[in-house]
Design an enzyme around this catalytic site. Structure first.
Site, PDB file in Angstrom:
ATOM      1  N   GLU A 113     -52.676  -8.795  49.229  1.00  0.00           N
ATOM      2  CA  GLU A 113     -51.494  -9.492  49.733  1.00  0.00           C
ATOM      3  C   GLU A 113     -50.651  -8.522  50.560  1.00  0.00           C
ATOM      4  O   GLU A 113     -49.818  -7.787  49.996  1.00  0.00           O
ATOM      5  CB  GLU A 113     -50.643 -10.023  48.578  1.00  0.00           C
ATOM      6  N   SER A 151     -48.811 -16.217  53.091  1.00  0.00           N
ATOM      7  CA  SER A 151     -48.653 -17.305  54.063  1.00  0.00           C
ATOM      8  C   SER A 151     -49.914 -18.146  54.243  1.00  0.00           C
ATOM      9  O   SER A 151     -50.223 -18.591  55.349  1.00  0.00           O
ATOM     10  CB  SER A 151     -48.167 -16.744  55.410  1.00  0.00           C
ATOM     11  N   GLY A 184     -45.793 -20.431  48.708  1.00  0.00           N
ATOM     12  CA  GLY A 184     -45.043 -21.583  49.221  1.00  0.00           C
ATOM     13  C   GLY A 184     -45.854 -22.869  49.331  1.00  0.00           C
ATOM     14  O   GLY A 184     -45.373 -23.949  48.950  1.00  0.00           O
ATOM     15  N   HIS A 241     -47.520  -7.918  41.233  1.00  0.00           N
ATOM     16  CA  HIS A 241     -47.162  -8.581  42.500  1.00  0.00           C
ATOM     17  C   HIS A 241     -46.162  -7.702  43.254  1.00  0.00           C
ATOM     18  O   HIS A 241     -45.332  -7.027  42.632  1.00  0.00           O
ATOM     19  CB  HIS A 241     -46.556  -9.956  42.202  1.00  0.00           C
TER      20      HIS A 241
HETATM   21  P1  13P Z   1     -46.640 -17.173  50.252  1.00  0.00           P
HETATM   22  O1  13P Z   1     -47.903 -17.993  50.191  1.00  0.00           O
HETATM   23  O2  13P Z   1     -45.403 -18.003  50.069  1.00  0.00           O
HETATM   24  O3  13P Z   1     -46.610 -16.292  51.472  1.00  0.00           O
HETATM   25  O4  13P Z   1     -46.650 -16.200  48.988  1.00  0.00           O
HETATM   26  C1  13P Z   1     -47.790 -15.441  48.764  1.00  0.00           C
HETATM   27  C2  13P Z   1     -47.683 -14.816  47.441  1.00  0.00           C
HETATM   28  O5  13P Z   1     -46.866 -13.938  47.224  1.00  0.00           O
HETATM   29  C3  13P Z   1     -48.588 -15.296  46.387  1.00  0.00           C
HETATM   30  O6  13P Z   1     -48.588 -14.440  45.294  1.00  0.00           O
END
Ligand code: 13P
Length: 243
Positions: free
Chosen positions: A165, A207, A229, A93
């Site tokens: 991501e 997001s 989130g 990540h």
């Molecule tokens: P958010 O959905 O809070 O932007 O985080 C994404 C994430 O890092 C999932 O691994």
């Protein structure tokens, strides 16, 4: 094709909050065409495995050791995660890469995960600066190549999930266009296929909300979503699983 929705709880929840969220979710049914995965922290994993046993949710971990079980203080080996009921493991990540985790270690972790017949969720993505310089595709190709190239050829048929991501989209409320995202996911799948990896799927994360999930999932090239989130609130996440 069945899409996969993966909740990455990160280090956001106390044990009591994780319990409460899992309890609320365990009673719900994701849409039939979805596989739903929850990734709690290591301490919550054991309890979640029991709590989710009879639910529609599968279990994932947020990381694992790059080594086999042995004298590696502080590590959790993939073999032990498997014994604990884990099916998926998030690897590399950007929040870990930002703390110094590099391609070599990420590749070793993938190797441990696939050797246990677990499925790695390998995170890749460009920074805001790289995007401004229009380097997204180059960065992704490099990140993909540097973790796949060291894998022994016996793993080419292992199922692998790449999570696209973009670093700038994580936790920011900013998102890339769904069509552009679908093109990027398709490009990554092609690159992996060219490298001989025939069972790669690519998902999107950054997001994602119950409002925008459908805009991404409508594209066949986007095999699912990695959600931070929006996975921490039972009602929101349930909506996301039933769009
Ligand atoms: P958010 O959905 O809070 O932007 O985080 C994404 C994430 O890092 C999932 O691994």
């Amino acid at each position: 094709m069945k899409k996969i929705i993966i909740a990455n709880w990160k280090a956001n929840l106390s044990l009591a909050q994780a319990r409460s969220l899992a309890k609320k979710l365990a009673a719900s049914r994701p849409a039939k065409n979805l596989t739903a995965v929850l990734c709690p922290d290591f301490v919550a994993l054991g309890e979640m495995a029991n709590r989710l046993k009879k639910s529609a949710f599968l279990l994932g971990a947020q990381d694992c050791s790059a080594f086999l079980p042995g004298a590696h203080t502080g590590e959790v080996a993939a073999a032990v995660l498997k014994q604990g009921g884990v099916k998926y493991v998030i690897i590399g990540h950007s929040e870990r890469r930002a703390n110094g985790e590099g391609a070599k270690v990420i590749s070793q972790k993938i190797q441990q995960v696939v050797a246990e017949k677990l499925i790695p969720i390998i995170c890749v993505g460009e920074t805001a600066g790289e995007r401004r310089l229009k380097k997204t595709k180059i960065v992704l190709a490099k990140q993909l190549q540097e973790v796949l190239a060291p894998l022994p050829s016996k793993h080419v048929k292992s199922p692998l999930i790449f999570a696209y991501e973009p670093v700038w989209a994580i936790g920011s409320g900013l998102t890339p266009e769904p069509l552009e995202t679908a093109e990027i996911c398709a490009m990554m799948k092609n690159l992996a296929a060219k490298a001989g990896f025939s069972r790669v799927t690519v998902i999107y994360g950054g997001s994602v909300t119950d409002q925008n999930a459908g805009e991404y999932l409508q594209y066949p090239a986007i095999a699912g979503l990695l959600v931070g989130g929006a996975s921490l609130d039972a009602r929101r996440f349930r909506r996301l699983l039933n769009f």
